[in-house]
Motif scaffolding. Sequence first.
Motif, PDB file in Angstrom:
ATOM      1  N   TRP A  32       0.831  -1.201   0.000  1.00  0.00           N
ATOM      2  CA  TRP A  32       0.000   0.000   0.000  1.00  0.00           C
ATOM      3  C   TRP A  32       0.866   1.251   0.000  1.00  0.00           C
ATOM      4  N   PRO A  33       0.428   2.279  -0.724  1.00  0.00           N
ATOM      5  CA  PRO A  33       1.220   3.515  -0.779  1.00  0.00           C
ATOM      6  C   PRO A  33       1.276   4.240   0.559  1.00  0.00           C
ATOM      7  N   ASP A  34       0.203   4.161   1.351  1.00  0.00           N
ATOM      8  CA  ASP A  34       0.217   4.761   2.681  1.00  0.00           C
ATOM      9  C   ASP A  34      -0.894   4.139   3.517  1.00  0.00           C
ATOM     10  N   GLU A  35      -0.827   4.339   4.810  1.00  0.00           N
ATOM     11  CA  GLU A  35      -1.776   3.726   5.724  1.00  0.00           C
ATOM     12  C   GLU A  35      -3.177   4.304   5.555  1.00  0.00           C
ATOM     13  N   GLU A  36      -3.260   5.593   5.235  1.00  0.00           N
ATOM     14  CA  GLU A  36      -4.561   6.244   5.127  1.00  0.00           C
ATOM     15  C   GLU A  36      -5.396   5.640   3.997  1.00  0.00           C
ATOM     16  N   SER A  37      -4.794   5.478   2.808  1.00  0.00           N
ATOM     17  CA  SER A  37      -5.545   4.909   1.697  1.00  0.00           C
ATOM     18  C   SER A  37      -5.916   3.448   1.969  1.00  0.00           C
ATOM     19  N   ARG A  38      -5.027   2.718   2.654  1.00  0.00           N
ATOM     20  CA  ARG A  38      -5.347   1.333   3.030  1.00  0.00           C
ATOM     21  C   ARG A  38      -6.543   1.304   3.967  1.00  0.00           C
ATOM     22  N   SER A  39      -6.572   2.221   4.913  1.00  0.00           N
ATOM     23  CA  SER A  39      -7.666   2.281   5.868  1.00  0.00           C
ATOM     24  C   SER A  39      -8.995   2.583   5.171  1.00  0.00           C
ATOM     25  N   MET A  41      -9.724   1.915   2.002  1.00  0.00           N
ATOM     26  CA  MET A  41     -10.100   0.728   1.240  1.00  0.00           C
ATOM     27  C   MET A  41     -10.753  -0.310   2.143  1.00  0.00           C
ATOM     28  N   CYS A  42     -10.169  -0.559   3.301  1.00  0.00           N
ATOM     29  CA  CYS A  42     -10.743  -1.533   4.225  1.00  0.00           C
ATOM     30  C   CYS A  42     -12.123  -1.087   4.697  1.00  0.00           C
ATOM     31  N   GLY A  50     -21.871  -4.845   6.059  1.00  0.00           N
ATOM     32  CA  GLY A  50     -22.898  -4.257   6.921  1.00  0.00           C
ATOM     33  C   GLY A  50     -22.449  -3.111   7.790  1.00  0.00           C
ATOM     34  N   ASP A  51     -21.185  -2.694   7.708  1.00  0.00           N
ATOM     35  CA  ASP A  51     -20.732  -1.558   8.502  1.00  0.00           C
ATOM     36  C   ASP A  51     -21.377  -0.270   7.999  1.00  0.00           C
ATOM     37  N   ASP A  52     -21.461   0.712   8.892  1.00  0.00           N
ATOM     38  CA  ASP A  52     -22.019   2.004   8.519  1.00  0.00           C
ATOM     39  C   ASP A  52     -21.002   2.833   7.757  1.00  0.00           C
TER      40      ASP A  52
END
Length: 227
Positions: A32-39, A41-42, A50-52
Amino acid sequence: MGRIKNTETFALRLCHCCGFDLGMAEPTQVNWPDEESRSIMCGLLNILDGDDWSGRLPSLCSPLSFFYGLRILLGAIGGRNGEKVRVSLSARLGFKIEAEPNLDFEYQSTKARFNLLTAGLWLVSDWPLRFVEVFHEAGFTRSRFSDNLHSHPYWLYVQVALNLDTRPYLPSDPEIAAAANFLVASKIAVTTESLGGLMGIKSDLARRAVVNWKANRSRSDNTQSDG
């Protein structure tokens, strides 16, 4: 027709062509290029379970606005005008972004969709700074972005309009009249040079503005004399 069709949950894992269980596919490791974009995507993937909607991205008020704008952004990156953008993003992210320019996002290959989505989420994770930097570097202008810009979500529309619009500024007749009247009151002749310098416009636009101002002034004088 009219029958209720129930699709078993497990069927979503099966390839519609050969029936292969996609859950048995060998996973691909991703850098992943950085943690923020990975977060991000997840978070998007968790919505499917079903998450909000978190709504934590700046300037985004609803999931519909986000996904609609994201699809447009990915289309611009993967489209026929996006080659330089893809090159710029590939250099920054460390993997090659390839796409079929004549295909919409959902018809791209799995790998192409994943890389495009990763690049798009990297852009929005520091919005609009990364977007402006990458698209400016690639020389990507407003006219290349879309023919229907005004129908786009505001969070995307406003950045494209503010940062990618390379059209010359065209002053309105009232603006031209106000500038010309200021020059007249200051006892400065209204010329291409004086009006252009005051309004900060190029000589060809200033020349046209002077012609229009003189024509409007002449019509106004004639109307007053007739009255």
